[in-house]
Design an enzyme around this catalytic site. Structure first.
Site, mmCIF file in Angstrom:
data_model
loop_
_atom_site.group_PDB
_atom_site.id
_atom_site.type_symbol
_atom_site.label_atom_id
_atom_site.label_comp_id
_atom_site.label_asym_id
_atom_site.label_seq_id
_atom_site.Cartn_x
_atom_site.Cartn_y
_atom_site.Cartn_z
ATOM 1 N N ASP A 211 1.054 -1.222 -0.270
ATOM 2 C CA ASP A 211 0.477 -0.088 -0.305
ATOM 3 C C ASP A 211 0.593 1.254 0.112
ATOM 4 O O ASP A 211 1.616 1.087 0.118
ATOM 5 C CB ASP A 211 -0.948 -0.102 1.511
ATOM 6 C CG ASP A 211 -2.262 -1.156 0.974
ATOM 7 O OD1 ASP A 211 -2.232 -1.788 0.294
ATOM 8 O OD2 ASP A 211 -2.727 -0.825 1.936
ATOM 9 N N HIS A 356 3.744 -2.076 3.049
ATOM 10 C CA HIS A 356 3.565 -1.192 2.785
ATOM 11 C C HIS A 356 4.672 -0.375 2.274
ATOM 12 O O HIS A 356 6.539 -0.720 2.702
ATOM 13 C CB HIS A 356 3.629 -0.069 3.568
ATOM 14 C CG HIS A 356 1.816 -0.490 4.506
ATOM 15 N ND1 HIS A 356 2.403 -1.154 5.389
ATOM 16 C CD2 HIS A 356 0.761 0.687 4.273
ATOM 17 C CE1 HIS A 356 0.425 -0.984 5.718
ATOM 18 N NE2 HIS A 356 0.630 -0.104 5.180
HETATM 19 ZN ZN ZN Z 1 -2.365 2.930 3.410
#
Ligand code: ZN
Length: 398
Positions: A211, A356
């Site tokens: 992400d 992430h």
């Molecule tokens: Zn996020």
């Protein structure tokens, strides 16, 4: 000639009658004395600023010379008898003296409350009228009911429903609601959660998701790892990052990964209106499509947080929603080995792993990803994109 001659005589006759003026000094002085006395009597209170006796609603009082009507009333009357009240829309009192000021009448004529009293007056004090606060009207979104069935990381909006709209009228000061009117009736949103069904198949599939990117440093490093390890992943892209690094979006696509929408600004959708969420979502869609030629069909809301309104939007836009099943909290930088162990130990077939590649220093995540892929391969896992994993799960359900 005769007539002309007579005229002075007539005049003379008048002068004769005026012969009383022989007593002139006495009467003149008396008159002057009377005028002076009257003038003094009239002027004395003003010259010496003597207290003035007035009647306030029949009550006789003495006030200092030059006192205003308002001061006299404040000093000698109950304030509750002077000012009107300020009322809320429900007639409750906001301020006992917040209404109109009193009216001062002298012989039925209204007087300026701030003008000075310099002589005796009969004053009628009329209490000020009550005032009611102003109202404001606002339109409020009504979040529809969210009906969810099933469980798992895949979320399919089966009924988009509708966000409602209500018009509220409330007191400007009190905030008390006076009335509401439904403009648009909300309709429930239905979502179906699902997961990969557990099966006896030999192969186990898992999806790695990243992400908040693309990031100019960590995304290329991560893409190198994925290429070297021959693994596919899904990137939930942030519009604001795509705007700056469209070339990285193209590289992600070229190397066989899935790209998906993670909003434009990463603002928590629970705090946004439907229209704001829509704008934020569509801006990211447009930027991703502009950069890669692909319009995403999968979305993950920022923080994974969505309301019924968010799902309604996703349903309208025909989006599939991806949550996750394993969160090693890599963004807290617990150490490369910790991230790796957390994912590997919790892994199970059909899991969606949350990682992430942007939003901070992600060197631990990049380094951990290589270990995660190698460890899971040893456990016979294969790596699919979210979309592939969902399609695989649909195949299993049939
Ligand atoms: Zn996020």
């Amino acid at each position: 000639m005769k007539d002309l001659y007579l005229r002075p005589r007539k005049l003379g006759g008048r002068i004769d009658r005026g012969n009383h003026w022989s007593k002139r000094p006495f009467f003149l002085y008396a008159a002057i004395a009377i005028v002076c006395a009257a003038a003094t009597a009239f002027a004395a209170p003003h010259i010496f600023r003597l207290p003035v006796t007035v009647s306030l609603n029949g009550q006789t009082i003495s006030v200092p010379y030059g006192t205003t009507f308002m001061e006299a009333a404040r000093d000698h009357m109950d304030t509750g008898d002077l000012y009107g009240r300020l009322l809320a829309v429900d007639d409750s009192t906001i301020d006992e003296q917040g209404g109109a000021p009193p009216d001062f009448l002298v012989r039925d004529r209204s007087r300026n409350p701030e003008s000075a009293i310099r002589r005796s007056l009969d004053i009628a004090v009329v209490r000020g009228v009550d005032k009611v606060e102003d109202t404001v009207t606002e339109e409020v979104e009504v979040t529809p009911e969210l009906i969810r069935t099933g469980s798992g990381p895949f979320r399919h909006v089966t009924v988009s429903g509708r966000v409602g709209l209500t018009e509220r009228t409330l007191g400007e000061l009190s905030g008390i609601e006076l009335s509401t009117r439904q403009l648009v009736e909300p309709r429930p949103v239905e979502i179906e959660l699902s997961r990969v069904p557990q099966s006896s198949e030999a192969s186990s599939y898992i999806a790695l998701t990243f992400d908040d990117g693309p990031h100019p440093e960590f995304t290329p490093a991560l893409l190198d790892v994925l290429r070297e390890e021959n693994a596919r992943a899904t990137f939930f892209l942030l519009g604001v990052q795509v705007e700056q690094h469209p070339d990285l979006v193209r590289r992600i696509v070229e190397e066989g990964h899935q790209i998906a929408n993670h909003s434009y600004s990463h603002r928590d959708h629970r705090e946004l209106s439907f229209e704001e969420q829509r704008e934020d979502f569509l801006k990211a869609q447009d930027l991703i499509e502009e950069a890669s030629g692909i319009r995403p069909t999968w979305v993950r809301p920022p923080y994974g947080m969505a309301t019924a309104s968010t799902y309604s939007l996703y349903g309208q836009e025909d989006m599939m929603v991806a949550h996750w099943s394993i969160d090693p909290v890599d963004w807290r930088r617990p150490g490369t080995e910790v991230i790796r162990t957390r994912v590997v130990e919790r892994a199970y077939p059909g899991a969606v792993v949350l990682l992430h590649d942007a939003g901070g220093n992600r060197n631990q995540t990049v380094a951990a990803t290589r270990g995660i892929i190698r460890d899971l391969r040893e456990k016979d896992y294969s790596f699919l994109t979210v979309e592939q994993l969902y399609e695989h799960s649909a195949t299993l359900r049939r």
